[in-house]
Design a protein around this motif. Structure first.
Motif, mmCIF file in Angstrom:
data_model
loop_
_atom_site.group_PDB
_atom_site.id
_atom_site.type_symbol
_atom_site.label_atom_id
_atom_site.label_comp_id
_atom_site.label_asym_id
_atom_site.label_seq_id
_atom_site.Cartn_x
_atom_site.Cartn_y
_atom_site.Cartn_z
ATOM 1 N N ARG A 67 0.815 -1.219 0.000
ATOM 2 C CA ARG A 67 0.000 0.000 0.000
ATOM 3 C C ARG A 67 0.847 1.267 0.000
ATOM 4 N N LYS A 68 2.184 1.097 0.057
ATOM 5 C CA LYS A 68 3.055 2.274 -0.015
ATOM 6 C C LYS A 68 2.868 2.962 -1.364
ATOM 7 N N LYS A 69 2.868 4.294 -1.358
ATOM 8 C CA LYS A 69 2.653 5.068 -2.582
ATOM 9 C C LYS A 69 3.861 4.933 -3.514
ATOM 10 N N PHE A 70 3.580 4.919 -4.818
ATOM 11 C CA PHE A 70 4.629 4.775 -5.818
ATOM 12 C C PHE A 70 5.687 5.870 -5.678
ATOM 13 N N GLY A 71 5.247 7.110 -5.481
ATOM 14 C CA GLY A 71 6.195 8.216 -5.363
ATOM 15 C C GLY A 71 7.108 8.062 -4.167
ATOM 16 N N GLU A 72 6.570 7.594 -3.058
ATOM 17 C CA GLU A 72 7.372 7.413 -1.846
ATOM 18 C C GLU A 72 8.427 6.338 -2.062
ATOM 19 N N PHE A 73 8.016 5.219 -2.669
ATOM 20 C CA PHE A 73 8.996 4.161 -2.915
ATOM 21 C C PHE A 73 10.018 4.596 -3.964
ATOM 22 N N THR A 74 9.598 5.369 -4.967
ATOM 23 C CA THR A 74 10.525 5.838 -5.995
ATOM 24 C C THR A 74 11.667 6.622 -5.380
ATOM 25 N N ARG A 75 11.383 7.469 -4.392
ATOM 26 C CA ARG A 75 12.445 8.230 -3.745
ATOM 27 C C ARG A 75 13.407 7.295 -3.007
ATOM 28 N N PRO A 107 -0.946 3.465 -4.790
ATOM 29 C CA PRO A 107 -0.275 2.374 -4.070
ATOM 30 C C PRO A 107 0.404 1.419 -5.047
ATOM 31 N N LEU A 108 1.542 0.899 -4.647
ATOM 32 C CA LEU A 108 2.273 -0.023 -5.511
ATOM 33 C C LEU A 108 1.396 -1.187 -5.954
ATOM 34 N N VAL A 109 0.613 -1.720 -5.016
ATOM 35 C CA VAL A 109 -0.176 -2.915 -5.314
ATOM 36 C C VAL A 109 -1.321 -2.615 -6.276
ATOM 37 N N ALA A 110 -1.646 -1.321 -6.445
ATOM 38 C CA ALA A 110 -2.766 -0.953 -7.318
ATOM 39 C C ALA A 110 -2.339 -0.695 -8.759
ATOM 40 N N ILE A 111 -1.038 -0.732 -9.036
ATOM 41 C CA ILE A 111 -0.552 -0.464 -10.391
ATOM 42 C C ILE A 111 -0.700 -1.721 -11.241
ATOM 43 N N THR A 112 -1.371 -1.581 -12.379
ATOM 44 C CA THR A 112 -1.577 -2.709 -13.292
ATOM 45 C C THR A 112 -1.071 -2.347 -14.677
ATOM 46 N N TRP A 113 -0.756 -3.357 -15.469
ATOM 47 C CA TRP A 113 -0.312 -3.114 -16.836
ATOM 48 C C TRP A 113 -1.415 -2.471 -17.664
ATOM 49 N N PHE A 114 -2.653 -2.848 -17.436
ATOM 50 C CA PHE A 114 -3.771 -2.265 -18.171
ATOM 51 C C PHE A 114 -3.779 -0.749 -17.999
ATOM 52 N N ASP A 115 -3.638 -0.283 -16.763
ATOM 53 C CA ASP A 115 -3.679 1.154 -16.505
ATOM 54 C C ASP A 115 -2.440 1.858 -17.036
ATOM 55 N N VAL A 116 -1.279 1.238 -16.905
ATOM 56 C CA VAL A 116 -0.040 1.860 -17.372
ATOM 57 C C VAL A 116 -0.054 1.995 -18.892
ATOM 58 N N GLU A 117 -0.484 0.959 -19.592
ATOM 59 C CA GLU A 117 -0.516 1.024 -21.049
ATOM 60 C C GLU A 117 -1.526 2.075 -21.518
ATOM 61 N N ALA A 118 -2.689 2.147 -20.848
ATOM 62 C CA ALA A 118 -3.684 3.155 -21.217
ATOM 63 C C ALA A 118 -3.136 4.560 -20.993
ATOM 64 N N TRP A 119 -2.403 4.756 -19.905
ATOM 65 C CA TRP A 119 -1.787 6.063 -19.621
ATOM 66 C C TRP A 119 -0.735 6.404 -20.666
ATOM 67 N N ALA A 120 0.101 5.422 -21.041
ATOM 68 C CA ALA A 120 1.169 5.668 -22.011
ATOM 69 C C ALA A 120 0.598 6.144 -23.344
#
Length: 417
Positions: A67-75, A107-120
């Protein structure tokens, strides 16, 4: 041992008779972990038992960490990376301009390929930038998986499809490299000091950072090899394995401001630390240049400084693209009009040009890869090696390209005497 316990629902501050089940299990640190929301005690207990089994197998990931946020883990991820300086700058640009505005609070666990590809597919930047951004996200998610924040990386091994057309204009085959005549014309227009930059790049294939970071001690270093009962020798440009590349990038100060940096660093990869064979005509020009130059670096400004890329553009753009005449004015000398020679020509295209020349004149692949600083692919990269005969063939062919261009232009030399 995992077990289940009731969790009664509360309505208006009052506990009701309705309830769900919560799984309770022991974590590796001895503390108890829980997960609520199971409709039956059996499902809650089974889920808890699965967590403990995964711990014993060394495969467990703490569900709360996902559940950690992507931005927090990225840092956190960036803090332990040690890439080259320009790579660091590129990563920050991709993150700040494209990735974090969309994914920072996810959240890290909420990131899916479907959403990432749609965003790209919604990004309006260059296709290469889009692919770099998704690739960077995949590396960060790999880090999250390795750190046991998530059980698997949903972006690993996936390929982007359906991207919109690249907004940047695609170069034609003719625009992607320069003929020897064009190289000589642009070089003459720039003059001996600056024109030697373009001439050397086109006939050696050095990267920009390798060119401007070349020390005079690494210029015209002799290569000597046993050959045909004697010794083969030729002058080379040596790309130093420790300080063979001048990097130009931006860092962030403690206050968050951008700060420009230029520093010598190792070449791009192990193959880039090499000795590039120099054809005879270029060796003569370089020798004369070194004799006239008092500076430590072969390809520097007329005051002996390292180049800024933006400063170099001020010279190569009018030389290649042409310019209008400018009359004499206070503080500015007269400038004659220049017709275009090859609009859009860059140092990168001149590096492409050199490899195109190598292909045109039949340079053996193992030597061509070596001279460009590329890794020869496959097992043949281990078994095949350049020979002196291959090197001499390449040098003779490049010399002939230069001399033929002079004949076609009706010139006796690249510089006007």
């Amino acid at each position: 041992m995992a077990y289940a316990e009731k969790v009664y629902k509360v309505r208006n501050g009052v506990k009701t008779k309705q309830f769900t089940w919560r799984a309770v299990y022991k974590k590796p640190d001895g503390k108890m972990g829980t997960r609520p929301g199971f409709p039956t005690a059996r499902l809650a207990k089974e889920w808890g038992a699965e967590q403990e089994a995964a711990m014993r197998a060394g495969l467990w990931t703490d569900p709360t960490l996902g559940r950690k946020k992507f931005g927090e883990f990225t840092r956190e991820w960036l803090a332990v990376q040690k890439p080259r300086g320009r790579t660091t700058m590129n990563r920050h640009e991709r993150l700040e301009r494209h990735i974090l505005p969309r994914w920072e609070h996810t959240p890290l666990v909420a990131i899916t390929w479907f959403d990432v590809e749609a965003w790209a597919r919604t990004l309006t930047c260059a296709r290469s930038t889009t692919m770099d951004s998704v690739g960077l996200m995949a590396r960060i998610m790999n880090g999250a998986m390795d750190a046991r924040y998530i059980p698997a990386n949903p972006l690993a091994g996936r390929r982007l499809t359906g991207l919109p057309p690249d907004p940047a204009r695609q170069l034609t085959d003719e625009e992607s490299w320069a003929t020897p005549e064009v190289v000589l014309q642009v070089s003459r227009r720039l003059g001996p000091w600056l024109g030697l930059h373009t001439l050397t790049t086109a006939f050696t294939g050095l990267r920009w950072g390798e060119l401007v970071g070349l020390h005079r001690d690494n210029t015209l270093v002799e290569r000597r090899q046993q050959h045909d009962g004697g010794v083969f020798s030729c002058p080379t440009l040596r790309i130093d394995p420790e300080v063979g590349n001048l990097a130009e990038y931006y860092t962030r100060t403690a206050e968050g401001k951008r700060q420009a940096v230029r520093v010598l660093e190792p070449p791009k990869n192990p193959q880039s630390a090499r000795m590039v064979d120099v054809p005879p005509f270029l060796a003569l020009l370089l020798d004369a240049h070194l004799a006239a130059s008092p500076f430590d670096y072969t390809f520097c400004t007329v005051t002996g400084k390292w180049w800024w890329r933006s400063e170099w553009f001020r010279y190569i753009r009018p030389a290649a693209d042409g310019r209008e005449a400018r009359p004499k004015a206070r503080g500015a000398a007269v400038k004659e009009a220049w017709d275009p020679i090859m609009p859009g020509l860059t140092m990168r295209l001149l590096r492409h040009t050199h490899d195109t020349y190598q292909e045109q004149v039949g340079v053996r692949s193992v030597l061509g890869y070596e001279q460009m600083g590329h890794r020869y692919p496959g097992i043949k990269g281990t078994y095949r090696h350049p020979t002196p005969a291959m090197r001499q063939e390449r040098l003779d062919a490049l010399q002939e390209l230069y001399e033929r261009a002079l004949r076609n232009l009706g010139w006796k030399g690249v510089w006007e005497s």
